[in-house]
Design a protein around this motif. Structure first.
Motif, PDB file in Angstrom:
ATOM      1  N   GLY A   1      -8.047  -1.717  -1.802  1.00  0.00           N
ATOM      2  CA  GLY A   1      -9.182  -2.424  -0.959  1.00  0.00           C
ATOM      3  C   GLY A   1      -9.083  -3.759  -0.721  1.00  0.00           C
ATOM      4  O   GLY A   1      -9.745  -4.784  -0.398  1.00  0.00           O
ATOM      5  N   ASP A   2      -8.291  -4.629  -1.905  1.00  0.00           N
ATOM      6  CA  ASP A   2      -7.700  -5.817  -1.557  1.00  0.00           C
ATOM      7  C   ASP A   2      -7.233  -6.093  -0.724  1.00  0.00           C
ATOM      8  O   ASP A   2      -6.908  -7.406  -0.175  1.00  0.00           O
ATOM      9  CB  ASP A   2      -7.195  -6.701  -3.246  1.00  0.00           C
ATOM     10  CG  ASP A   2      -8.122  -5.681  -4.121  1.00  0.00           C
ATOM     11  OD1 ASP A   2      -9.582  -6.201  -4.282  1.00  0.00           O
ATOM     12  OD2 ASP A   2      -7.756  -5.844  -5.304  1.00  0.00           O
ATOM     13  N   ARG A   3      -5.942  -5.193  -0.537  1.00  0.00           N
ATOM     14  CA  ARG A   3      -4.652  -5.302   0.297  1.00  0.00           C
ATOM     15  C   ARG A   3      -6.053  -5.486   1.444  1.00  0.00           C
ATOM     16  O   ARG A   3      -5.163  -6.113   2.707  1.00  0.00           O
ATOM     17  CB  ARG A   3      -3.960  -4.705   0.246  1.00  0.00           C
ATOM     18  CG  ARG A   3      -3.151  -5.602  -1.402  1.00  0.00           C
ATOM     19  CD  ARG A   3      -1.909  -4.752  -0.960  1.00  0.00           C
ATOM     20  NE  ARG A   3      -1.342  -4.282  -2.277  1.00  0.00           N
ATOM     21  CZ  ARG A   3      -0.367  -5.874  -2.816  1.00  0.00           C
ATOM     22  NH1 ARG A   3      -0.196  -6.952  -1.882  1.00  0.00           N
ATOM     23  NH2 ARG A   3      -0.369  -6.358  -3.637  1.00  0.00           N
ATOM     24  N   CYS A   4      -6.980  -4.686   1.549  1.00  0.00           N
ATOM     25  CA  CYS A   4      -7.166  -4.126   3.172  1.00  0.00           C
ATOM     26  C   CYS A   4      -7.894  -5.557   3.408  1.00  0.00           C
ATOM     27  O   CYS A   4      -7.903  -6.079   4.361  1.00  0.00           O
ATOM     28  CB  CYS A   4      -8.142  -2.959   3.192  1.00  0.00           C
ATOM     29  SG  CYS A   4      -7.150  -1.190   3.454  1.00  0.00           S
ATOM     30  N   GLN A   5      -8.425  -6.531   2.119  1.00  0.00           N
ATOM     31  CA  GLN A   5      -9.363  -7.816   2.607  1.00  0.00           C
ATOM     32  C   GLN A   5      -8.249  -8.508   3.326  1.00  0.00           C
ATOM     33  O   GLN A   5      -9.091  -9.539   4.100  1.00  0.00           O
ATOM     34  CB  GLN A   5      -9.807  -7.745   1.514  1.00  0.00           C
ATOM     35  CG  GLN A   5     -11.338  -7.194   1.249  1.00  0.00           C
ATOM     36  CD  GLN A   5     -11.536  -7.855   0.304  1.00  0.00           C
ATOM     37  OE1 GLN A   5     -11.652  -8.247  -1.096  1.00  0.00           O
ATOM     38  NE2 GLN A   5     -13.590  -8.398   0.798  1.00  0.00           N
ATOM     39  N   ASN A   6      -7.319  -8.607   2.627  1.00  0.00           N
ATOM     40  CA  ASN A   6      -6.065  -9.562   2.802  1.00  0.00           C
ATOM     41  C   ASN A   6      -6.033  -9.687   4.606  1.00  0.00           C
ATOM     42  O   ASN A   6      -5.729 -10.430   5.122  1.00  0.00           O
ATOM     43  CB  ASN A   6      -4.967  -8.763   2.381  1.00  0.00           C
ATOM     44  CG  ASN A   6      -4.877  -9.523   0.598  1.00  0.00           C
ATOM     45  OD1 ASN A   6      -5.701 -10.711   0.229  1.00  0.00           O
ATOM     46  ND2 ASN A   6      -4.332  -9.352   0.558  1.00  0.00           N
ATOM     47  N   ILE A   7      -5.814  -7.832   5.014  1.00  0.00           N
ATOM     48  CA  ILE A   7      -5.118  -7.889   6.671  1.00  0.00           C
ATOM     49  C   ILE A   7      -6.837  -8.167   7.458  1.00  0.00           C
ATOM     50  O   ILE A   7      -6.595  -8.647   8.384  1.00  0.00           O
ATOM     51  CB  ILE A   7      -5.092  -6.238   6.499  1.00  0.00           C
ATOM     52  CG1 ILE A   7      -3.699  -6.067   6.182  1.00  0.00           C
ATOM     53  CG2 ILE A   7      -4.934  -6.298   8.045  1.00  0.00           C
ATOM     54  CD1 ILE A   7      -3.828  -4.806   6.003  1.00  0.00           C
TER      55      ILE A   7
ATOM     56  N   ILE B   1       1.095  -1.228   0.466  1.00  0.00           N
ATOM     57  CA  ILE B   1      -0.177   0.057   0.180  1.00  0.00           C
ATOM     58  C   ILE B   1       0.797   1.539  -0.126  1.00  0.00           C
ATOM     59  O   ILE B   1       0.820   2.267  -0.809  1.00  0.00           O
ATOM     60  CB  ILE B   1      -0.658  -0.204   0.983  1.00  0.00           C
ATOM     61  CG1 ILE B   1      -2.231  -1.022   0.990  1.00  0.00           C
ATOM     62  CG2 ILE B   1      -1.366   1.171   0.942  1.00  0.00           C
ATOM     63  CD1 ILE B   1      -2.974  -1.669   1.971  1.00  0.00           C
ATOM     64  N   GLY B   2       1.956   1.076   0.703  1.00  0.00           N
ATOM     65  CA  GLY B   2       3.053   2.027   0.650  1.00  0.00           C
ATOM     66  C   GLY B   2       3.619   2.081  -0.477  1.00  0.00           C
ATOM     67  O   GLY B   2       3.651   3.984  -0.960  1.00  0.00           O
TER      68      GLY B   2
END
Lengths: 236, 236
Positions: free
Chosen positions: B204-210, B103-104
């Motif tokens: 958004g997809d990466r937040c879902q991963n978290i 995300i960074g």
């Protein structure tokens, strides 16, 4: 090279067998992902809907392998409490399978594009992805090979290969952009080809990640966010 | 909620302190990434070159935090040999920081687009990303919040939020596509806006991963590749 895997160093033969089994599963997963990617690209070039559907159907196998290997890794850490290079191997595997799974997703998304209807003219654009796609499959094959042998020198060679993929990708994007400007009605379809080109280019980045994990495991050194020169100095 | 973190359960107060310190660092890293993303979007909307340059310059801080936390996680596994939920926490952290780092990278790439020259008309297109960007920042904020409290219910709510981001993204792509078709000369610049939209959507997809890692830690269950219905059933 097998020395790198520190096999035979453990008192527990059972532990060795478990580590070796996980490693074998990673290679099997890698082989499946490579097949999926190659098949997806073939489905796109040959407009082979049956093959495309099989790739989409088989993606769940890749996912299941990721989950199973992940569980095996957590189990081995809890049960065997590995340290030093054994622990690095397990961590490297946990990270590697994440990237492999995402390459599997790329194969699936390319297979979906293969199912779209393209006019003959637009179909020529898909063909322009062929060389890039083959290049990505080759890079994946080589990084899996480097992983199997835990070969740092090979990993660094694969790592550097990504530059060429990036250049091929940029040439394709320029070509597609010209095409769009000449025939604006083609834009929606050409965009799909662009997304595919971009996701193939990303396969190169993911292969680079796996190279980093190989180096981390063998050298005990985290080379992420390290310049090319510094990475080369590792070999010296 | 702090019960979930099983703090105070360990004989070793030192171990607790180490786990807590790693967790604090993850939250600090998350805070920095959120700031970077918000600043990059602001730089894009306000055409603020100074801010964009700062975001690009500061990306190395995010990277350094990832490497440091990763090392701390490996150290704690080797030294403390955690099992059960402690081990799951460490594994969840190792995976979470990979997504935070990416995300960074999105923040950095948006900051680079912010430094491009856009005509006034094209600048309006950038503004169309504002709502999507704010939405992604909010989702990131919420997932970090859920992570801080290891709150499964909150994690599932954030998880579901991604659908809305996807729909906003698709509307933007359709709009940009129309724009390209009407004014083919704008294509190169509009494509840059599209790449930015896509990378914001990926946040958004990466937040879902978290979210998945939070659920994995708390429930001991790997929900990746699980359907929405099954995920909801976890809450029941």
């Amino acid at each position: 090279m097998l020395d790198n895997l520190s096999l035979g160093r453990h008192i527990s033969g059972q532990f060795n067998a478990e580590l070796e089994s996980i490693r074998t599963h990673v290679l099997a997963m890698g082989g499946l992902v490579e097949q999926q990617l190659a098949d997806a690209l073939k489905a796109m070039h040959k407009q082979d809907a049956e093959l495309a559907k099989r790739v989409i159907k088989d993606d769940h196998k890749v996912n299941a392998m990721e989950v199973a290997i992940d569980e095996a890794c957590t189990r081995i850490i809890a049960k065997r409490q590995p340290t030093a290079s054994d622990l690095r191997l397990v961590i490297a595997i946990i990270k590697t399978i994440t990237d492999l799974e995402r390459i599997g997703d790329v194969a699936e998304s390319i297979a979906k594009v293969a199912l779209e209807n393209f006019t003959n003219k637009q179909y020529n654009l898909l063909v322009s992805l062929e060389a890039l796609g083959q290049h990505a499959v080759r890079m994946l094959h080589e990084v899996l090979d480097a992983f199997a042998r835990m070969d740092v020198k090979a990993a660094i060679e694969v790592y550097q290969e990504d530059d060429r993929i990036d250049r091929e990708y940029e040439a394709i994007i320029r070509q597609l952009m010209t095409y769009m400007m000449e025939d604006p009605r083609s834009i929606p379809n050409v965009l799909q080809v662009m997304w595919s080109a971009r996701s193939i280019e990303r396969v190169g980045d993911r292969c680079q990640n796996i190279c980093e994990y190989i180096i981390y495991f063998v050298k005990g050194k985290d080379i992420r966010h390290t310049s090319q020169e510094e990475i080369e100095s590792i070999l010296k």
